[in-house]
Design a protein around this motif. Structure first.
Motif, PDB file in Angstrom:
ATOM      1  N   GLU A 289       0.712  -1.320  -0.108  1.00  0.00           N
ATOM      2  CA  GLU A 289       0.141   0.165   0.179  1.00  0.00           C
ATOM      3  C   GLU A 289       1.008   1.284  -0.068  1.00  0.00           C
ATOM      4  N   ASN A 290       2.098   1.060   0.660  1.00  0.00           N
ATOM      5  CA  ASN A 290       2.871   2.317   0.685  1.00  0.00           C
ATOM      6  C   ASN A 290       3.856   2.500  -0.434  1.00  0.00           C
ATOM      7  N   ASN A 291       3.741   1.451  -1.199  1.00  0.00           N
ATOM      8  CA  ASN A 291       4.546   1.638  -2.613  1.00  0.00           C
ATOM      9  C   ASN A 291       3.622   2.117  -3.724  1.00  0.00           C
ATOM     10  N   ILE A 292       2.342   1.992  -3.505  1.00  0.00           N
ATOM     11  CA  ILE A 292       1.507   2.610  -4.603  1.00  0.00           C
ATOM     12  C   ILE A 292       0.940   3.836  -4.421  1.00  0.00           C
ATOM     13  N   LYS A 293       0.974   4.427  -2.994  1.00  0.00           N
ATOM     14  CA  LYS A 293       0.337   5.611  -2.716  1.00  0.00           C
ATOM     15  C   LYS A 293       0.872   6.646  -3.812  1.00  0.00           C
ATOM     16  N   GLY A 294       2.019   6.772  -4.026  1.00  0.00           N
ATOM     17  CA  GLY A 294       2.542   7.886  -4.991  1.00  0.00           C
ATOM     18  C   GLY A 294       1.574   7.751  -6.389  1.00  0.00           C
ATOM     19  N   ASN A 295       1.460   6.436  -6.676  1.00  0.00           N
ATOM     20  CA  ASN A 295       0.646   6.242  -8.222  1.00  0.00           C
ATOM     21  C   ASN A 295      -0.803   6.821  -7.939  1.00  0.00           C
ATOM     22  N   VAL A 296      -1.375   6.509  -6.979  1.00  0.00           N
ATOM     23  CA  VAL A 296      -2.650   6.940  -6.482  1.00  0.00           C
ATOM     24  C   VAL A 296      -2.788   8.237  -6.680  1.00  0.00           C
ATOM     25  N   ASP A 297      -1.906   9.095  -5.834  1.00  0.00           N
ATOM     26  CA  ASP A 297      -1.989  10.301  -5.713  1.00  0.00           C
ATOM     27  C   ASP A 297      -1.714  11.161  -7.508  1.00  0.00           C
ATOM     28  N   ILE A 298      -1.006  10.477  -8.305  1.00  0.00           N
ATOM     29  CA  ILE A 298      -0.961  10.986  -9.463  1.00  0.00           C
ATOM     30  C   ILE A 298      -2.473  10.735 -10.423  1.00  0.00           C
ATOM     31  N   GLU A 299      -2.970   9.514 -10.033  1.00  0.00           N
ATOM     32  CA  GLU A 299      -4.212   9.149 -10.737  1.00  0.00           C
ATOM     33  C   GLU A 299      -5.299  10.418 -10.228  1.00  0.00           C
ATOM     34  N   ASN A 300      -5.012  10.574  -8.810  1.00  0.00           N
ATOM     35  CA  ASN A 300      -6.280  11.853  -8.488  1.00  0.00           C
ATOM     36  C   ASN A 300      -6.110  12.835  -9.019  1.00  0.00           C
ATOM     37  N   ARG A 301      -4.850  13.523  -9.301  1.00  0.00           N
ATOM     38  CA  ARG A 301      -4.439  14.645  -9.762  1.00  0.00           C
ATOM     39  C   ARG A 301      -4.879  14.502 -11.224  1.00  0.00           C
ATOM     40  N   MET A 302      -4.712  13.515 -12.021  1.00  0.00           N
ATOM     41  CA  MET A 302      -5.281  13.490 -13.325  1.00  0.00           C
ATOM     42  C   MET A 302      -6.782  13.592 -13.381  1.00  0.00           C
ATOM     43  N   VAL A 303      -7.396  13.056 -12.482  1.00  0.00           N
ATOM     44  CA  VAL A 303      -9.029  12.953 -12.406  1.00  0.00           C
ATOM     45  C   VAL A 303      -9.419  14.506 -12.121  1.00  0.00           C
TER      46      VAL A 303
ATOM     47  N   GLN B  41       9.784  11.649 -28.656  1.00  0.00           N
ATOM     48  CA  GLN B  41      10.935  11.382 -29.558  1.00  0.00           C
ATOM     49  C   GLN B  41      11.736  12.441 -29.297  1.00  0.00           C
ATOM     50  N   SER B  42      12.935  11.996 -29.286  1.00  0.00           N
ATOM     51  CA  SER B  42      14.217  12.973 -29.292  1.00  0.00           C
ATOM     52  C   SER B  42      15.326  12.409 -30.664  1.00  0.00           C
ATOM     53  N   ALA B  43      16.296  13.198 -30.766  1.00  0.00           N
ATOM     54  CA  ALA B  43      17.059  13.113 -31.904  1.00  0.00           C
ATOM     55  C   ALA B  43      17.888  11.489 -31.655  1.00  0.00           C
ATOM     56  N   THR B  44      18.211  11.239 -30.338  1.00  0.00           N
ATOM     57  CA  THR B  44      18.771  10.076 -30.188  1.00  0.00           C
ATOM     58  C   THR B  44      18.003   8.967 -29.777  1.00  0.00           C
ATOM     59  N   PHE B  45      16.981   9.116 -29.137  1.00  0.00           N
ATOM     60  CA  PHE B  45      16.125   7.869 -28.850  1.00  0.00           C
ATOM     61  C   PHE B  45      14.512   8.118 -28.565  1.00  0.00           C
ATOM     62  N   ASN B  46      13.780   7.273 -28.522  1.00  0.00           N
ATOM     63  CA  ASN B  46      12.408   7.166 -28.222  1.00  0.00           C
ATOM     64  C   ASN B  46      12.180   6.720 -26.673  1.00  0.00           C
ATOM     65  N   ILE B  47      11.286   7.370 -26.140  1.00  0.00           N
ATOM     66  CA  ILE B  47      10.798   6.977 -24.826  1.00  0.00           C
ATOM     67  C   ILE B  47       9.446   6.827 -24.931  1.00  0.00           C
ATOM     68  N   SER B  48       8.870   5.346 -24.521  1.00  0.00           N
ATOM     69  CA  SER B  48       7.422   5.124 -24.063  1.00  0.00           C
ATOM     70  C   SER B  48       7.111   5.107 -22.957  1.00  0.00           C
ATOM     71  N   ILE B  49       6.147   5.888 -22.538  1.00  0.00           N
ATOM     72  CA  ILE B  49       5.597   6.033 -21.151  1.00  0.00           C
ATOM     73  C   ILE B  49       4.081   5.305 -21.125  1.00  0.00           C
ATOM     74  N   HIS B  50       4.092   4.247 -20.385  1.00  0.00           N
ATOM     75  CA  HIS B  50       2.753   3.756 -20.178  1.00  0.00           C
ATOM     76  C   HIS B  50       2.130   4.024 -18.847  1.00  0.00           C
ATOM     77  N   LEU B  51       0.796   4.586 -18.973  1.00  0.00           N
ATOM     78  CA  LEU B  51       0.168   4.933 -17.643  1.00  0.00           C
ATOM     79  C   LEU B  51      -1.108   3.899 -17.662  1.00  0.00           C
ATOM     80  N   ALA B  52      -0.868   3.471 -16.511  1.00  0.00           N
ATOM     81  CA  ALA B  52      -2.168   2.109 -16.426  1.00  0.00           C
ATOM     82  C   ALA B  52      -2.730   2.736 -14.922  1.00  0.00           C
ATOM     83  N   PRO B  53      -3.998   3.325 -15.179  1.00  0.00           N
ATOM     84  CA  PRO B  53      -4.608   3.817 -13.957  1.00  0.00           C
ATOM     85  C   PRO B  53      -5.580   2.730 -13.104  1.00  0.00           C
ATOM     86  N   HIS B  54      -4.668   1.825 -12.663  1.00  0.00           N
ATOM     87  CA  HIS B  54      -5.362   0.730 -11.646  1.00  0.00           C
ATOM     88  C   HIS B  54      -5.140   0.900 -10.354  1.00  0.00           C
TER      89      HIS B  54
END
Length: 131
Positions: free
Chosen positions: A34-48, A62-75
Motif C-alpha cells: 500500500e505504501n509503495n503504490i500511494k504515489g501512483n494513486v496521488d498521480i491518478e487523483n491529480r489527473m482526475v 521522440q528525441s534525436a537520439t532515442f524514443n521514450i514510451s511511457i505507459h500509464l495504467a490507472p489501476h
C-alpha cells in the motif's frame, strides 16, 4: 466465514496464536504494498481533478537520439481500495482472535473442545466451548 474446531483449549490457544502471527505477516506485506503504490494513486487523483479520464495510455516522446514510451495504467486507485478492504478484514480477524485467546486463557476447563466462528462480513464472532 471462518470456522475452526479444536480438540482442547491448549491446542486452540496454540493454533490461534500461530494463525494470528501469519495474519500479522500478511498485514505487514499489504501495508508495505500500500505504501509503495500511494504515489501512483496521488498521480491518478491529480489527473482526475485536471479532467483527464484515466485509462491505459501510451505516450511516446521522440528525441534525436532515442524514443521514450511511457505507459500509464490507472489501476492503482482500484488496487489501493481493495487493499484497504482486505486490511480491514484482516484487522478485524486479528482483533477477534486476540479477544478469543485472552478469553480462553482465563478458562479453567482445559480439556473442553472449542469451536470458533468468525463472520467477517457481518462482523460477528461466536465461540462455542463444549465439554
Amino acid at each position: 466465514m471462518i470456522t475452526l474446531y479444536f480438540t482442547n483449549i491448549e491446542v486452540a490457544i496454540e493454533k490461534l496464536t500461530s494463525i494470528r502471527d501469519r495474519l500479522l505477516t500478511v498485514r505487514n506485506s499489504y501495508e508495505a504494498l500500500e505504501n509503495n503504490i500511494k504515489g501512483n494513486v496521488d498521480i491518478e487523483n491529480r489527473m482526475v481533478r485536471m479532467g483527464i479520464i484515466p485509462r491505459h495510455r501510451a505516450i511516446n516522446i521522440q528525441s534525436a537520439t532515442f524514443n521514450i514510451s511511457i505507459h500509464l495504467a490507472p489501476h492503482y486507485s482500484w488496487l489501493f481500495n481493495k487493499l484497504n478492504e482486505n486490511l480491514a478484514f484482516i484487522n478485524f480477524i486479528i482483533n477477534e482472535i486476540d479477544k478469543v485467546i485472552s478469553y480462553l486463557q482465563s478458562i479453567n476447563a482445559r480439556g473442553a473442545s472449542v469451536a470458533l466462528f468468525i463472520d467477517y462480513v457481518n462482523k460477528r464472532t461466536k465461540l462455542v466451548i463444549m465439554p
